[in-house]
Write a protein that holds these residues in place. Structure first.
Motif, mmCIF file in Angstrom:
data_model
loop_
_atom_site.group_PDB
_atom_site.id
_atom_site.type_symbol
_atom_site.label_atom_id
_atom_site.label_comp_id
_atom_site.label_asym_id
_atom_site.label_seq_id
_atom_site.Cartn_x
_atom_site.Cartn_y
_atom_site.Cartn_z
ATOM 1 N N LEU A 321 69.410 61.838 52.779
ATOM 2 C CA LEU A 321 70.060 63.152 52.569
ATOM 3 C C LEU A 321 69.359 64.314 52.575
ATOM 4 O O LEU A 321 69.692 65.384 53.299
ATOM 5 C CB LEU A 321 71.070 63.068 51.126
ATOM 6 N N TYR A 334 77.150 64.208 45.209
ATOM 7 C CA TYR A 334 76.866 62.952 46.228
ATOM 8 C C TYR A 334 76.742 61.854 45.253
ATOM 9 O O TYR A 334 77.466 60.648 45.523
ATOM 10 C CB TYR A 334 76.093 62.900 47.279
ATOM 11 N N LYS A 335 75.644 61.746 44.577
ATOM 12 C CA LYS A 335 75.536 60.692 43.566
ATOM 13 C C LYS A 335 76.309 60.263 42.812
ATOM 14 O O LYS A 335 76.839 59.201 42.261
ATOM 15 C CB LYS A 335 73.966 60.752 42.976
#
Lengths: 369, 348
Positions: A321, A334-335
């Protein structure tokens, strides 16, 4: 009970089961598949991602550099935390969310010891191993505090560790009187960067050593077996002569030890500390690594190798990323999506539905309380 | 999850026992608060004696009161939601960007705030109630998601200059009879901000909801023992889902109130508020194990927590880190007390 613990490497083979099904049922399947997916993506998108070159570092030593080395190097803290977190998860059915804050405490203690309370020091105030030892002891004490709240006061692990999660970074600042000590002695940075003459980053060696240590411990002691017994059913393990409270406490103390090693590597990378930013959000990654490794977050059976692979996958994802210039502050979003997808997929209800679609008998017994 | 309730298989008796727990813990909280405040007035005097100072605790914590009440509702059903602080932050930032860069007005701000809160509540509620995932994991993910989204919306602090909004922000409601005269002999009326009125209204509404409606009673029943609640014909999943939706909605409202108070969007807004909300609920007598709690207690929990913070800072420990340590210490103390009480009760 003197027999060494054996992790079930593959589930019991049922007659007539095809090879692909046996593969997908293996606990390491998910993390390895995720790793393969990431590797494949990077191979197609930009093969130069895997290039390893030799560069000169600031001291003029030739060292290895490249994305792969950076993944292995930067994942060190996470891998060490994930091992401890796996044990805690297995024994108490909950996770310790204070690991990031506790790393700040351990780092702060170690820096205070080597700097001798000064703001900037050029030489070590005391031998490094002594400072690290004190850091580990302090960290184990905090681990014992968490463990006592969980085991003896019967508070849910995540709520109990919420206390240190809030206070930890403040305690870390308090230890150094809110100053930001800087250690300039080069030997302090060996552990976080490179040993002279060795081109591979030192954290990789430390991680390998910790993994080896846990492998031996799990092989030659009953720690793994007892932890699983307590996690699966604390009452029946008590009836079998174990002390579930003590074992829960023990796993938290072990996690405290892991946290101190991780904190030491982190402060050793730069020789300085920033209380509010050091190891920020790492608790999320550690929990994610445990979940990704195929361990039930509700406790019971565990596989530390799954968590280790999971941790490397997460670091791989982070590095990828970063390569595509996702800002570091946006990474948690995102995680979080990945975490939610994972827990949804591993939820019993969803698993049953999936099993129903495939018209196979119900999933193998996973300890989900 | 059935710990903390007098063990009885019949729903009615069980519920009555739970209420007496609630009242006992509520009484303790109220007494603790008054003892704290009175001793602060007696020993530290000066500032604490002024009514405006007390009202300032309300002014500064209107959003926390709302957040903590939402947290209490979820905790009563046996769950937890640690995403509320980050949701507050996200709401502030989105509202600020909306006002400054997209020409929004006070109405769009309210819609955005409640919308974001509702979205978080619905998603988390669905995952918790219908998929049976641990609420802590889900809301931890929600917290990080909201944090990440906030920086995606804007990394830089956004200061609001919209006139319509500032006019609402500056509304001061005078409280009669509590004003004081300054050194020049002028009368300065005591005031509260508009957010406080909304927060108090929310507390009263929630109190009524929990005390006298079917939904409110089923929150307690589900938290006390979801199995017995199920046997009583209560839809456990729906109840848990609604508790999370309510909490999310209140987190959105709390975000709006926070925004009204500070008037800017910043990634540091609402930092640690999930912790403050949990601490307030626990101090207010809500049990982590569910089934016991009261928003009136939570209200006093917020007041106690902030009184303690003020006492600590006026004792000379005014560095920023003491505030966190105080909250953590107080939470730890009350958790231990609860745990000891529960363990003893279970032994009987």
């Amino acid at each position: 009970m003197t027999a060494p613990v054996k992790e079930p490497k593959t589930p019991v083979r049922k007659p007539g089961e095809s090879l692909p099904k046996r593969l997908t049922r293996h606990q390491l399947f998910i993390p390895l598949a995720a790793l393969a997916l990431l590797v494949l993506f990077n191979l197609i998108a930009d093969p130069s991602f895997f290039a390893v070159t030799i560069k000169e570092n600031s001291l003029g030593n030739p060292v290895l550099s490249g994305n792969i080395i950076s993944v292995l190097d930067n994942a060190s803290e996470l891998v060490i935390l994930a091992i401890g977190m796996t044990l805690v998860t297995a024994s108490s059915g909950g996770q310790d969310i204070s690991v990031g804050a506790a790393m700040a405490i351990a780092g702060s203690v170690i820096l205070r010891m080597v700097c001798g309370g000064q703001v900037a020091a050029d030489t070590l105030y005391m031998p490094l191993f002594l400072a690290v030892l004190i850091g580990i002891l302090v960290s184990m004490l905090f681990g014992a505090f968490n463990g006592a709240l969980v085991a003896y006061f019967k508070i849910q692990p995540m709520v109990a560790t919420l206390i240190l999660f809030t206070a930890g970074r403040s305690i870390a600042a308090w230890i150094n009187n809110n100053q930001l000590p800087i250690m300039n002695d080069i030997s302090f940075k060996y552990a976080g960067t490179f040993l002279p003459g060795i081109p591979v980053p030192t954290p990789i060696f430390i991680t390998a050593f910790v993994i080896l240590l846990f492998w031996l411990t799990l092989k030659f002691t009953n720690l793994g077996l007892y932890t699983q017994a307590v996690g699966i059913n604390a009452n029946s393990s008590r009836l079998n002569g174990l002390d579930p409270k003590l074992i829960k406490l023990l796993t938290y103390v072990i996690l405290g030890m892991c946290v101190a090693v991780a904190g030491f590597i982190r402060v050793s990378r730069s020789g300085s500390i920033n209380y509010s930013r050091i190891a920020e959000n790492i608790e999320m990654d550690a929990i994610l690594a445990v979940a990704l490794g195929g361990n039930a977050l509700s406790g019971g059976k565990f596989n530390i190798y799954g968590s280790i692979v999971g941790a490397y996958v997460i670091q791989f994802l982070t590095t990828t990323l970063y390569k595509y210039e996702v800002p570091s502050t946006a990474l948690p979003a995102y995680k979080a999506v990945v975490v939610i997808l994972l827990v949804v997929l591993s939820a019993p209800v969803v698993q049953e539905k999936l099993a129903g679609i495939k018209k196979t008998p119900a999933k193998t017994a996973k300890e989900v309380s | 999850m059935s710990r903390g309730i007098a063990v009885d298989k019949q729903g009615r008796i069980k519920e009555r026992a739970a209420m007496s727990d609630t009242n006992l813990l509520l009484t303790i909280t109220v007494v603790v608060f008054f003892v704290l405040y009175l001793s602060a007035v007696l020993f530290l005097g000066g500032g604490f004696a002024k009514p405006q100072n007390f009202l300032n605790i309300l002014n500064n914590n209107a959003s926390l009161i709302v957040l903590a009440c939402g947290m209490s509702v979820v905790m009563i059903t046996g769950g937890i939601d640690i995403s509320v602080g980050a949701v507050t932050c996200l709401v502030c930032m989105t509202c600020a960007v909306n006002l400054e860069r997209q020409g929004g007005n006070i109405l769009t701000v309210i819609l955005i705030g409640l919308g974001i809160g509702l979205a978080f509540g619905v998603v988390q509620g669905f995952l918790v109630a219908h998929l049976g995932i641990q609420p802590f994991i889900i809301s931890l993910a929600g917290m990080f998601f909201a944090k990440g989204m906030t920086t995606i919306v804007s990394k830089e602090p956004v200061r609001v200059t919209n006139e319509g909004f500032l006019a609402v922000k500056e509304i001061r409601i005078t409280v009669p009879g509590l004003g004081s005269t300054n050194k020049l002999g002028e009368y300065i009326p005591a005031y509260v901000e508009v957010g406080v009125v909304i927060a108090l209204l929310a507390v009263v509404l929630l109190f009524c909801l929990l005390r006298w409606t079917k939904l409110g009673r089923s929150f307690y029943a589900v938290g006390g023992s979801s199995q017995s609640a199920n046997m009583l014909g209560i839809n456990v999943r729906r109840t848990k889902f609604l508790a999370h939706v309510l909490c999310g909605l209140l987190a959105g409202l709390g975000g709006i109130l926070y925004f009204l108070h500070v008037g800017s969007g910043d990634v540091a807004n609402g930092a640690g508020d999930e912790m403050n909300a949990i601490a307030s609920s626990i101090i207010g007598g809500t049990l982590l194990t569910g089934g016991v709690g009261n928003v009136a207690g939570t209200f006093f929990g917020v007041l106690s927590l902030n009184t303690i913070k003020r006492v600590v800072s006026s004792l000379g420990f005014d560095e920023a880190w003491w505030s966190n340590i105080t909250v953590a210490a107080m939470l730890c103390l009350f958790l231990m007390v609860q745990s000891v009480v529960l363990l003893r009760r279970n032994k009987k």
